[in-house]
Design a protein around this motif. Structure first.
Motif, PDB file in Angstrom:
ATOM      1  N   PHE A  33       0.838  -1.197   0.000  1.00  0.00           N
ATOM      2  CA  PHE A  33       0.000   0.000   0.000  1.00  0.00           C
ATOM      3  C   PHE A  33       0.876   1.252   0.000  1.00  0.00           C
ATOM      4  CE2 PHE A  33      -3.691  -2.503   1.385  1.00  0.00           C
ATOM      5  CZ  PHE A  33      -3.085  -3.566   2.047  1.00  0.00           C
ATOM      6  N   TYR A  35       0.377   5.303   1.209  1.00  0.00           N
ATOM      7  CA  TYR A  35      -0.430   6.304   1.882  1.00  0.00           C
ATOM      8  C   TYR A  35       0.313   7.638   1.846  1.00  0.00           C
ATOM      9  CZ  TYR A  35      -2.916   2.393   4.150  1.00  0.00           C
ATOM     10  OH  TYR A  35      -3.641   1.258   4.416  1.00  0.00           O
ATOM     11  N   GLN A  37       0.336  11.210   4.269  1.00  0.00           N
ATOM     12  CA  GLN A  37      -0.110  11.736   5.553  1.00  0.00           C
ATOM     13  C   GLN A  37       0.088  13.238   5.584  1.00  0.00           C
ATOM     14  OE1 GLN A  37       1.936  10.452   9.229  1.00  0.00           O
ATOM     15  NE2 GLN A  37      -0.064  10.365  10.196  1.00  0.00           N
ATOM     16  N   LEU A  43      -4.177   9.519   7.465  1.00  0.00           N
ATOM     17  CA  LEU A  43      -3.564   8.665   6.448  1.00  0.00           C
ATOM     18  C   LEU A  43      -4.572   8.410   5.340  1.00  0.00           C
ATOM     19  CD1 LEU A  43      -1.962   6.228   8.969  1.00  0.00           C
ATOM     20  CD2 LEU A  43      -0.650   7.378   7.185  1.00  0.00           C
ATOM     21  N   LEU A  45      -5.160   6.576   1.547  1.00  0.00           N
ATOM     22  CA  LEU A  45      -4.641   5.560   0.645  1.00  0.00           C
ATOM     23  C   LEU A  45      -4.547   6.091  -0.781  1.00  0.00           C
ATOM     24  CD1 LEU A  45      -3.804   2.543   0.374  1.00  0.00           C
ATOM     25  CD2 LEU A  45      -6.211   2.077  -0.159  1.00  0.00           C
ATOM     26  N   TYR A  48      -2.955   0.627  -3.982  1.00  0.00           N
ATOM     27  CA  TYR A  48      -2.573  -0.598  -3.328  1.00  0.00           C
ATOM     28  C   TYR A  48      -2.435  -1.714  -4.359  1.00  0.00           C
ATOM     29  CZ  TYR A  48      -7.488  -2.171  -3.468  1.00  0.00           C
ATOM     30  OH  TYR A  48      -8.747  -2.559  -3.854  1.00  0.00           O
ATOM     31  N   LYS A  57      -6.626   1.604  -7.483  1.00  0.00           N
ATOM     32  CA  LYS A  57      -6.647   2.948  -6.921  1.00  0.00           C
ATOM     33  C   LYS A  57      -7.198   2.942  -5.504  1.00  0.00           C
ATOM     34  CE  LYS A  57      -7.370   5.143 -11.422  1.00  0.00           C
ATOM     35  NZ  LYS A  57      -8.281   5.991 -12.248  1.00  0.00           N
TER      36      LYS A  57
END
Lengths: 112, 111
Positions: A33, A35, A37, A43, A45, A48, A57
């Motif tokens: 994954f 992410y 921040q 967080l 996404l 993945y 997506k």
């Protein structure tokens, strides 16, 4: 056992440039994954992957591209970096047999 | 889509005191995970809850999953400076699948 690593740890780039963030895991986890921040957003996404050559997506995929030719690597590319992509980026992996995710140390990206 | 909301956003705690942070959802959750992120660090998995009403303890930390599986709580007793950080709850719809994270509760401890 290195676990999950990210490189570079810090990156400064200019608007419009392409930049690739690397993620490598040594556990042979199926899932990986990406992410981002940001303050006030927690967080989120980006993309993945359930296995090599399988990507999908996440919540905020626009402006990003991923690939996964090998199980252990999951690079994230910003095709034309924008200031709004200044953030801390975390890569994570999961076995797929449980929900637990293991996070890398993060890459702090600044787009000027 | 599935959303999890955490309250409070910030928690200032006197060292030695207890506090609780909450994670709420408008939909039934299949599971809840809790992560801790130290300042400047990365999220680290703490616990996973999957059963209605489940309670798990890790030393001074007590995690609970609501009976209706729509909320969860993390209670820390006798807060220490090592508890400083941001605590996130997260939920996934299926094993190994993508997680939806709450916004986190940032915990600051006053010595």
């Amino acid at each position: 056992d290195a676990g999950i690593t990210q490189s570079p740890r810090y990156k400064i780039t200019e608007t419009g440039r392409q930049v690739t963030l690397m993620c490598h895991q040594t556990w042979s986890h199926s899932y990986m994954f990406w992410y981002r921040q940001d303050l006030g957003h927690g967080l989120r996404l980006i993309y993945y992957s359930a296995a090599a050559d399988i990507t999908d997506k996440g919540e905020v995929p626009d402006g990003y591209v991923v690939s996964r030719s090998k199980t252990e690597n999951f690079p994230l590319t910003l095709e034309s970096a924008t200031r709004s992509q200044t953030s801390v980026y975390f890569c994570a992996s999961s076995t797929g047999k449980s929900y637990e995710q293991y996070f890398g140390p993060g890459t702090r990206l600044t787009v000027t | 889509g599935q959303q999890v909301m955490q309250i409070p956003q910030y928690q200032h705690v006197q060292e030695g005191e207890d506090f609780t942070t909450y994670c709420n959802s408008s939909t039934t959750l299949s599971n809840i995970q809790w992560y801790k992120q130290r300042p400047g660090g990365h999220p680290v998995f703490l616990i996973q809850l999957v059963k209605s009403g489940e309670v798990k303890k890790q030393k001074r930390l007590t995690f609970q999953f609501g009976e209706a599986k729509k909320n969860s709580s993390l209670h820390i007793t006798a807060t220490q400076t090592t508890d400083v950080g941001t605590y996130f709850c997260a939920s996934s719809r299926a094993a190994g699948n993508k997680l939806t994270f709450g916004g986190g509760t940032r915990v600051l401890v006053k010595p």
